[in-house]
Design a protein around this motif. Structure first.
Motif, PDB file in Angstrom:
ATOM      1  N   TYR A   1      81.835  60.552  15.429  1.00 26.48           N
ATOM      2  CA  TYR A   1      80.483  60.702  15.539  1.00 26.48           C
ATOM      3  C   TYR A   1      80.206  62.637  14.680  1.00 26.48           C
ATOM      4  O   TYR A   1      79.679  62.722  13.634  1.00 26.48           O
TER       5      TYR A   1
ATOM      6  N   ALA B   1      78.868  66.478   7.097  1.00 26.17           N
ATOM      7  CA  ALA B   1      78.052  66.604   6.212  1.00 26.17           C
ATOM      8  C   ALA B   1      76.690  67.593   5.509  1.00 26.17           C
ATOM      9  O   ALA B   1      76.114  67.825   5.144  1.00 26.17           O
TER      10      ALA B   1
ATOM     11  N   THR C   1      81.794  64.196  11.164  1.00 26.06           N
ATOM     12  CA  THR C   1      81.089  63.148  10.460  1.00 26.06           C
ATOM     13  C   THR C   1      80.548  64.437   9.944  1.00 26.06           C
ATOM     14  O   THR C   1      80.209  64.834   9.315  1.00 26.06           O
ATOM     15  N   VAL C   2      79.750  64.613  11.473  1.00 30.13           N
ATOM     16  CA  VAL C   2      78.346  65.585  11.156  1.00 30.13           C
ATOM     17  C   VAL C   2      78.805  66.861  10.466  1.00 30.13           C
ATOM     18  O   VAL C   2      77.986  67.062   9.746  1.00 30.13           O
TER      19      VAL C   2
ATOM     20  N   LEU D   1      71.625  70.301   7.540  1.00 33.70           N
ATOM     21  CA  LEU D   1      71.731  69.515   6.885  1.00 33.70           C
ATOM     22  C   LEU D   1      70.276  68.448   7.132  1.00 33.70           C
ATOM     23  O   LEU D   1      69.552  68.509   7.817  1.00 33.70           O
TER      24      LEU D   1
ATOM     25  N   LEU E   1      73.018  63.626   6.280  1.00 31.81           N
ATOM     26  CA  LEU E   1      73.325  62.439   6.771  1.00 31.81           C
ATOM     27  C   LEU E   1      72.924  61.441   7.053  1.00 31.81           C
ATOM     28  O   LEU E   1      71.777  61.312   8.092  1.00 31.81           O
TER      29      LEU E   1
ATOM     30  N   THR F   1      76.712  61.305   3.577  1.00 28.61           N
ATOM     31  CA  THR F   1      77.505  61.370   4.595  1.00 28.61           C
ATOM     32  C   THR F   1      77.172  60.059   5.368  1.00 28.61           C
ATOM     33  O   THR F   1      75.785  60.058   5.773  1.00 28.61           O
ATOM     34  N   LYS F   2      77.347  58.971   5.066  1.00 29.39           N
ATOM     35  CA  LYS F   2      76.814  57.552   6.150  1.00 29.39           C
ATOM     36  C   LYS F   2      78.093  57.523   7.534  1.00 29.39           C
ATOM     37  O   LYS F   2      79.552  57.244   6.824  1.00 29.39           O
TER      38      LYS F   2
ATOM     39  N   LEU G   1      69.168  64.308   8.291  1.00 29.25           N
ATOM     40  CA  LEU G   1      69.064  63.555   8.912  1.00 29.25           C
ATOM     41  C   LEU G   1      68.584  62.448   9.073  1.00 29.25           C
ATOM     42  O   LEU G   1      67.292  62.934   9.020  1.00 29.25           O
TER      43      LEU G   1
END
Length: 195
Positions: free
Chosen positions: A121, A128, A124-125, A162, A133, A101-102, A164
């Motif tokens: 943000y 992900a 989105t985290v 995840l 991420l 995920t960008k 990062l």
């Protein structure tokens, strides 16, 4: 004695923890050479230290370490992040169907408040989770938002499932560069062909 056998090309020493040695002609030896990083030109020469850092970040016990990839525009930061994602899949750190995920730091703009951007943000985290991420151009985030994101990384990323990876330009002013380098456990610098 094991390292001497590695030097003599009779054993292969992998990058995992704990360190494992394998016979050159052993069936499992081919698994090491089939790693996604072996497709990367320079994996065993000019990029060997960067590849080792990336592997260590992904294979860190209990959770992968947040990684910062720095370099000039066009050196392959995003491509390298994709290699890290694939390496995590190969090593069962994340599942085979995990996605990357960008977020682009440049996409956080002045049309929204800092709180609204931070909420975007955080959403989105959450999306992900169980994957990777990738925050590209982290340095282009507005400074107040950058501070919130860095605090979030420090406080919560180690409890999330995840990986990062963040990228920044090499042309940062020294204050932002030092701040980001100090906040990430793993710093990977990709150099240009001229260097």
């Amino acid at each position: 004695i094991l390292n001497q056998l590695v030097d003599e090309k009779r054993l292969i020493k992998n990058e995992s923890r704990p360190v494992k040695y394998q016979l050159i002609n052993h069936p499992l030896s081919s698994q090491i050479e089939d790693s996604i990083f072996y497709q990367l030109i320079g994996h065993d020469t000019s990029l060997s230290s960067q590849v080792k850092l990336a592997k260590a970040a992904i294979l860190y016990p209990q959770y992968s370490l947040p990684s910062l990839i720095q370099g000039q525009d066009g050196v392959g930061k995003t491509t390298f992040a994709h290699y890290m994602h694939q390496f995590a899949i190969e090593n069962n750190v994340i599942s085979n169907n995990s996605s990357i995920t960008k977020i682009d730091g440049e996409s956080f703009n002045n049309h929204f408040t800092i709180e609204e951007n931070f909420e975007n943000y955080r959403t989105t985290v959450t999306e992900a989770e169980e994957g990777t991420l990738l925050i590209e151009q982290l340095d282009l985030c507005p400074k107040p938002l950058l501070n919130l994101i860095m605090d979030d990384i420090d406080q919560y990323m180690r409890t999330r499932n995840l990986i990062l990876i963040c990228t920044t330009s090499d042309s940062l002013n020294s204050d932002i560069k030092d701040t980001l380098r100090n906040r990430f456990s793993v710093n990977i610098t990709l150099t240009s062909l001229e260097e």
